[in-house]
Motif scaffolding. Structure first.
Motif, short mmCIF file in Angstrom:
data_model
loop_
_atom_site.label_atom_id
_atom_site.label_comp_id
_atom_site.label_asym_id
_atom_site.label_seq_id
_atom_site.Cartn_x
_atom_site.Cartn_y
_atom_site.Cartn_z
N LEU A 416 0.73 -1.20 -0.15
CA LEU A 416 0.12 0.01 -0.03
C LEU A 416 0.95 1.38 0.12
N ALA A 417 0.45 2.33 -0.77
CA ALA A 417 0.85 3.66 -0.50
C ALA A 417 -0.07 4.62 -1.26
N HIS A 418 -0.16 5.80 -0.65
CA HIS A 418 -0.82 6.81 -1.46
C HIS A 418 -0.71 7.20 -2.68
N ASN A 419 0.36 7.48 -3.00
CA ASN A 419 0.96 7.97 -4.35
C ASN A 419 1.44 6.83 -5.21
N PRO A 420 0.62 6.63 -6.35
CA PRO A 420 1.05 5.34 -7.34
C PRO A 420 2.60 5.66 -7.51
N THR A 421 3.23 6.67 -7.61
CA THR A 421 4.77 6.70 -7.94
C THR A 421 5.42 5.72 -6.80
N ALA A 422 5.21 6.01 -5.41
CA ALA A 422 5.71 5.17 -4.48
C ALA A 422 5.19 3.66 -4.47
N ALA A 423 3.85 3.35 -4.91
CA ALA A 423 3.59 1.89 -4.96
C ALA A 423 4.28 1.14 -6.23
N THR A 424 4.73 1.96 -6.95
CA THR A 424 5.45 1.13 -8.36
C THR A 424 6.91 0.61 -7.96
N GLU A 425 7.42 1.06 -6.61
CA GLU A 425 8.62 0.62 -6.20
C GLU A 425 8.23 -0.95 -5.69
N ALA A 426 7.21 -1.29 -5.32
CA ALA A 426 6.84 -2.57 -4.84
C ALA A 426 6.80 -3.61 -6.12
N ASP A 427 6.88 -3.20 -7.18
CA ASP A 427 6.96 -4.11 -8.43
C ASP A 427 7.69 -5.33 -8.23
N GLY A 428 7.07 -6.55 -8.31
CA GLY A 428 7.86 -7.74 -8.55
C GLY A 428 7.98 -8.12 -7.07
N LEU A 429 7.57 -7.64 -6.13
CA LEU A 429 7.96 -7.99 -4.51
C LEU A 429 6.36 -8.25 -3.91
N ALA A 430 5.38 -8.01 -4.59
CA ALA A 430 3.97 -8.34 -4.04
C ALA A 430 3.31 -8.67 -5.28
N PRO A 431 2.22 -9.53 -5.17
CA PRO A 431 1.18 -9.65 -6.56
C PRO A 431 0.40 -8.48 -6.51
N LEU A 432 0.00 -7.79 -5.59
CA LEU A 432 -0.97 -6.69 -5.62
C LEU A 432 -0.32 -5.33 -4.80
N ALA A 433 -0.64 -4.36 -5.59
CA ALA A 433 -0.32 -3.03 -4.98
C ALA A 433 -1.66 -2.27 -5.04
N LEU A 434 -1.78 -1.29 -4.07
CA LEU A 434 -3.09 -0.39 -4.10
C LEU A 434 -2.54 0.97 -3.69
N ALA A 435 -3.08 1.90 -4.46
CA ALA A 435 -2.94 3.26 -4.09
C ALA A 435 -4.19 4.28 -4.52
N GLY A 436 -3.77 5.49 -4.62
CA GLY A 436 -4.85 6.44 -4.43
C GLY A 436 -4.46 7.67 -5.19
N HIS A 437 -4.72 8.76 -4.66
CA HIS A 437 -4.24 10.21 -4.96
C HIS A 437 -4.87 10.67 -6.36
N LEU A 438 -5.07 9.82 -7.24
CA LEU A 438 -5.40 10.62 -8.63
C LEU A 438 -6.90 11.05 -8.76
N HIS A 439 -7.84 10.66 -7.75
CA HIS A 439 -9.11 10.73 -8.13
C HIS A 439 -9.81 10.18 -8.91
N HIS A 440 -9.21 9.33 -9.95
CA HIS A 440 -9.82 8.38 -10.63
C HIS A 440 -9.21 6.92 -10.69
N ARG A 441 -9.77 5.89 -11.37
CA ARG A 441 -9.15 4.87 -11.38
C ARG A 441 -8.25 4.51 -12.24
N GLU A 442 -7.16 3.68 -12.12
CA GLU A 442 -6.21 3.38 -13.12
C GLU A 442 -5.91 1.96 -12.64
N ILE A 443 -5.92 0.90 -13.57
CA ILE A 443 -5.55 -0.32 -13.18
C ILE A 443 -4.57 -0.99 -14.39
N THR A 444 -3.40 -1.39 -13.87
CA THR A 444 -2.23 -1.66 -14.86
C THR A 444 -1.33 -2.80 -14.20
N THR A 445 -0.48 -3.47 -15.13
CA THR A 445 0.23 -4.52 -14.61
C THR A 445 1.65 -3.99 -14.86
#
Length: 552
Positions: A416-445
């Motif tokens: 978990l992280a609020h800003n997606p920029t911080a959440a991307t640092e978890a890539d490859g270390l957890a199957p799922l990362a959740l974030a907010g901040h943008l006020h709209h949905r974005e889902i990506t692998t």
């Protein structure tokens, strides 16, 4: 003098020699001494009480009666002066209260008070918004055509409530003044005079209020409590007035949205979660919208949610005065996991830490979920925002915690992280990362297989939403995880129409490996293969890389 003369008259049979005559004179003086003392006492003592008590001056009597009347009327208003009145789908309590300046006070719990200089006089109008009545709300849901007449209904209800309050107040002041007058004077005539004078004073107060009524006072309201920041949150007072129709309809719209939501979810196809499925409710960016707590509690009950994850910006300014807004987080019906956003201060985090059923994650604190708080607090304008580098540094701390857990043989399921920029640092270390901040949905692998899900604003952008030409939608997601593998099986995207809208949508999405005809991925797979897709999936994009203060 006669008695003195008689005392000097020779007594018959007594010798008239000098010595007997002197003795007789002395005895006469002794016998007459008590009478002289009594005469002297009577001449010196205070006259009888009845002779001293003079009838009080008429002005004094009038002032005493006025004092008894005012005190009795005040007690009557406090004890029995409140009147309950339905206003649309809401229950309110109206009351008149003694005041030196008059005016109107509207209590909108839990936001605070709104004070209007509506009139001058010795009484103030208090209006408390108590609750949303479920029966009348359901009637609006069952008959949506009634929404077109809701404004007229509210106007009628307020008028009816005002008339009822006037009658109730008359009974209250008359009863209070009469009862106190009877206790003080013990004369029914005086007591009734106090009651009549109380009614006259109430009528005079009403006349003064009518003569000084200022309908434009709504343009210059005075806020207190959480509403103290309302001018900066929802715009100037004229915008508030222009959007009043939207405000008064919103509460009923909310009930409509949630009810339609229930109907929609009951017909969703393809994936049917079994009782062992872990259900996670993902919310974010509430921004002090009190209606969000009602929505979250409803979703927890409807979906039988196991855990709530909030990816921050629950507050708006992060002030200490806002902290009590967080109290419902302990009573939503499911454990509440929270990470700090850029609008949540350290005071906010401290207030939440240790509360019942709430887990605060920061600096990679780990359960089966790991999270890091946003390193920036952007409402503090005295500190220059550090931007993306600070977010990547915070994400690096999260990544280090994830690696440590993986080496220990207890890998983390969700980062978990609020800003997606911080959440991307978890890539490859957890199957799922959740974030907010943008006020709209974005889902990506992400490149190394982690699925990043950015949630929209569960608060519809907060109270500031009325400044936008188009109201921001209220968004939340329900994630279904396999209890054994903790892999994402499906998710529901829930979207409610924003302020003033009654739209409700639920779309179900399946990861590619869970879609009909797909080959299931091995349960031991480290990462979900490929980008996710589903029946209602739209185009995907990578999360925005704006600065930390680019969104609310």
């Amino acid at each position: 003098m006669a008695r003195a003369a008689r005392s000097r008259t020779p007594h018959p049979g007594i010798p008239q020699t000098p010595l007997p005559r002197l003795l007789l004179t002395w005895l006469d003086g002794v016998r007459t001494l008590p009478r002289a003392v009594r005469r002297d006492y009577r001449s010196r003592r205070t006259p009888p009480t009845a002779a001293l008590i003079e009838p009080p001056h008429p002005r004094v009597r009038s002032l005493g009666l006025i004092a008894v009347t005012v005190l009795g009327a005040w007690l009557g208003l406090l004890l029995i002066g409140s009147s309950h009145a339905p206003v649309g789908p809401m229950d309110t309590t109206m009351a008149l209260r003694p005041s030196l300046t008059g005016g109107t006070r509207i209590n909108v719990s839990p936001l605070g008070d709104l004070e209007l200089s509506s009139h001058y006089g010795p009484v103030r109008l208090d209006v408390d918004v108590d609750r949303l009545d479920p029966v009348r709300s359901q009637a609006l849901v069952d008959h949506p055509e009634r929404f077109s007449g809701l404004q007229a209904e509210v106007t009628r209800d307020v008028t009816r409530g005002a008339v009822g309050l006037a009658l109730h107040s008359c009974v209250a002041v008359a009863s209070g003044a009469t009862a106190l007058g009877l206790a003080v004077y013990r004369r029914p005539r005086r007591a009734l005079a106090a009651g009549g004078l109380a009614l006259a004073l109430l009528a005079a107060s009403a006349g003064t209020a009518y003569a000084t009524w200022n309908p434009r006072s709504v343009l210059e309201p005075k806020f207190s409590g959480l509403l103290s920041s309302a001018p900066s949150v929802v715009g100037n007072a004229r915008n508030i007035v222009s959007e009043f129709n939207v405000y008064q309809k919103e509460l009923a719209r909310l009930v409509t949205n949630v009810t339609k939501l229930y109907d929609a979810t009951s017909t969703l196809p393809t994936y049917q979660p079994d009782p062992t499925t872990i259900r996670v409710l993902h919310v974010s960016d509430i921004h002090l919208n009190p209606g969000s707590w009602q929505i979250i509690a409803s979703l927890v009950k409807q979906y039988r949610i196991n855990v709530i994850i909030d990816t921050g910006d629950t507050m708006d300014h992060g002030s200490v005065a806002e902290n009590h807004f967080l109290d419902p987080a302990s009573a939503l019906g499911a454990p509440y996991v929270w990470v700090r956003g850029n609008h949540d201060s350290r005071s906010t985090q401290k207030y939440l830490t240790g509360r019942r059923h709430v887990t605060v994650l920061d600096n990679g604190k780990v359960t089966r979920i790991a999270g890091v708080g946003d390193p920036q607090f952007t409402p503090d304008r005295s500190v220059v925002a550090a931007g993306e580098p600070a977010e990547r540094t915070a994400g690096g701390r999260l990544a280090d915690a994830l690696r440590t857990q993986r080496l220990a043989g207890t890998p983390v399921d969700i980062a978990l992280a609020h800003n997606p920029t911080a959440a991307t640092e978890a890539d490859g270390l957890a199957p799922l990362a959740l974030a907010g901040h943008l006020h709209h949905r974005e889902i990506t692998t992400l490149p190394q297989g982690t699925r990043l899900m950015v949630e929209g604003s569960t608060g519809g952008g907060g109270l500031r939403a009325v400044q936008n030409k188009k109201p921001a939608p209220v968004q939340a997601s329900v994630l279904y995880l396999d209890r054994t593998t903790k892999r994402l099986q499906a998710w529901d995207e829930i979207t409610l129409g924003g302020l003033g809208l009654s739209r409700a949508e639920v779309s179900r999405h399946l990861p590619r490996e869970n879609q009909p005809g797909a080959t299931p991925s091995p349960s031991g797979s480290s990462h979900p293969p490929g980008p996710s897709s589903g029946p209602s999936s739209g185009p995907r994009s990578h999360p925005a890389r704006g600065s930390s203060d680019s969104h609310g």
